[in-house]
Scaffold this motif. Structure first.
Motif, PDB file in Angstrom:
ATOM      1  N   ARG A 179       0.822  -1.213   0.000  1.00 32.56           N
ATOM      2  CA  ARG A 179       0.000   0.000   0.000  1.00 32.56           C
ATOM      3  C   ARG A 179       0.855   1.261   0.000  1.00 32.56           C
ATOM      4  O   ARG A 179       0.555   2.234  -0.706  1.00 32.56           O
ATOM      5  N   PHE A 212       2.634   1.577  -3.413  1.00 35.92           N
ATOM      6  CA  PHE A 212       1.632   1.958  -4.408  1.00 35.92           C
ATOM      7  C   PHE A 212       1.298   3.447  -4.300  1.00 35.92           C
ATOM      8  O   PHE A 212       1.252   4.156  -5.310  1.00 35.92           O
ATOM      9  N   THR A 213       1.067   3.929  -3.085  1.00 37.32           N
ATOM     10  CA  THR A 213       0.714   5.340  -2.883  1.00 37.32           C
ATOM     11  C   THR A 213       1.837   6.260  -3.345  1.00 37.32           C
ATOM     12  O   THR A 213       1.597   7.261  -4.028  1.00 37.32           O
ATOM     13  N   GLN A 270       1.983   6.176  -7.100  1.00 38.10           N
ATOM     14  CA  GLN A 270       0.827   6.849  -7.695  1.00 38.10           C
ATOM     15  C   GLN A 270       1.008   8.362  -7.667  1.00 38.10           C
ATOM     16  O   GLN A 270       0.664   9.061  -8.637  1.00 38.10           O
ATOM     17  N   SER A 293      -1.883   5.290 -13.013  1.00 38.40           N
ATOM     18  CA  SER A 293      -1.442   4.448 -11.905  1.00 38.40           C
ATOM     19  C   SER A 293      -0.153   3.737 -12.271  1.00 38.40           C
ATOM     20  O   SER A 293       0.145   3.527 -13.448  1.00 38.40           O
ATOM     21  N   LEU A 312      -5.605  -8.255  -1.581  1.00 48.58           N
ATOM     22  CA  LEU A 312      -5.670  -6.864  -2.019  1.00 48.58           C
ATOM     23  C   LEU A 312      -7.036  -6.503  -2.592  1.00 48.58           C
ATOM     24  O   LEU A 312      -7.698  -7.327  -3.231  1.00 48.58           O
ATOM     25  N   TYR A 353      -6.005  -2.062  -6.107  1.00 46.52           N
ATOM     26  CA  TYR A 353      -4.583  -2.388  -6.010  1.00 46.52           C
ATOM     27  C   TYR A 353      -4.221  -3.536  -6.952  1.00 46.52           C
ATOM     28  O   TYR A 353      -3.229  -3.487  -7.673  1.00 46.52           O
ATOM     29  N   CYS A 363      -3.453  -3.110 -10.696  1.00 41.89           N
ATOM     30  CA  CYS A 363      -2.188  -2.497 -11.101  1.00 41.89           C
ATOM     31  C   CYS A 363      -1.039  -3.494 -11.135  1.00 41.89           C
ATOM     32  O   CYS A 363       0.070  -3.146 -11.535  1.00 41.89           O
TER      33      CYS A 363
END
Length: 334
Positions: free
Chosen positions: A127, A130-131, A134, A149, A171, A175, A178
């Motif tokens: 997470r 990913f954040t 992004q 993304s 997930l 999520y 991606c």
């Protein structure tokens, strides 16, 4: 050394990756680190340390990498051992071959932290990565267009493959969508006590045995949980298999784990999903990590590199970036 001696040396080294009931956990961990930690990283890859959700990770960056693609690598070690330090050399080679940054987390290990502790750590890392990616996508643009993304690759080996699949299953769709590719090296796909691999007392495998799988499974989780799809991916339902990203499995012909991989590939194909099984003749469990002894190790990683880079070749031409390089980059201290 001749080829036969090289093979013997490779087998001796790779046996270190498999936990035995004759070993103490701490001794096993020390032996893995002793055999696999490298002072110098190959291929001009730089290593930095970064915390994601308070979990210490390596971030390995090759000289040239795709700007909006990142790999999260989940190391093996029979659920009880392994570390980002021990996997640095291997993951550095993989990073260079795939032109991709790789994040290697130091997640919690059994027996002190049994299932699902490691998966919870991996969820938190995913997470946060990913954040961060992004946000980077939203700030960067090519010809006035922004990428919505990031592209994420999940890779793992051995027992880490069980944890990687558990991560993917856990997930949310935003999520999971991606994740463009899953790469599994010599995956542990079933820890069921009913597995023919675990039941079979005799094995031609030079590295791993059914007894080793059984022992590791018993340490990782309780007996009634061994057929949980979050532990043994071979039990994932057909409906769920349909939602999985493409999976590439690479392993040796002589592995006792090969039959489970063939079964998993058939299940994926039946569900209409993509699963490619890449079997290397006369090779053993995790032969890719014995590159100083086996030419096949280098060729196998090159093949994975082509799998990743060819898929996004056109996009990569516009999103490749060059990282500053130190000659013979030195790994950061543990």
């Amino acid at each position: 050394m001749n080829k036969a001696d090289d093979r013997k040396s490779a087998i001796k080294k790779l046996k270190t990756l498999v936990y035995s009931s004759k070993q103490q956990v701490e001794d096993f961990r020390k032996n893995v680190d002793k055999k696999f930690i490298k002072a110098i990283l190959p291929n001009h890859v730089e290593c930095s340390e970064q915390e994601y959700a308070n979990i210490q990770c390596d971030v390995l960056a090759p000289e040239i990498y795709s700007l909006h693609r990142i790999m999260i690598y989940i190391h093996g070690g029979s659920f009880v051992g392994g570390s980002r330090q021990a996997w640095r050399g291997f993951c550095a080679s993989l990073a260079a071959a795939t032109s991709c940054r790789i994040v290697v987390p130091d997640f919690r290990l059994a027996p002190a932290y049994a299932f699902p502790a490691a998966v919870e750590d991996l969820q938190a890392v995913f997470r946060n990565v990913f954040t961060e990616e992004q946000v980077a996508c939203s700030l960067d643009s090519v010809d006035g267009k922004t990428q919505e993304s990031p592209e994420v690759i999940i890779a793992a080996d051995g027992s880490g493959a069980s944890q990687a699949m558990s991560l993917i299953l856990s997930l949310r769709e935003r999520y999971r969508s991606c994740i463009k590719q899953v790469i599994l090296f010599s995956p542990w796909l079933s820890l069921s006590p009913n597995s023919s691999i675990i039941k079979n007392k005799k094995s031609r495998d030079e590295i791993i045995s059914g007894e080793a799988l059984r022992k590791s499974g018993d340490i990782y989780t309780y007996s009634g949980n061994l057929e949980n799809p979050m532990v043994s991916p071979i039990f994932i339902s057909e409906e769920t298999l349909q939602k999985l990203p493409p999976i590439f499995i690479q392993m040796g012909e002589k592995e006792v784990l090969l039959e489970d991989a063939k079964t998993f590939q058939k299940l994926m194909t039946r569900a209409g999903s993509v699963c490619q099984l890449d079997v290397w003749p006369d090779m053993m469990f995790m032969f890719q990590m014995a590159d100083e002894f086996l030419a096949e190790s280098h060729l196998a990683i090159e093949k994975v590199g082509k799998l990743i880079t060819f898929k996004r070749e056109a996009a990569d031409e516009q999103t490749l970036t060059r990282s500053p390089v130190l000659e013979n980059s030195i790994t950061v201290e543990a």
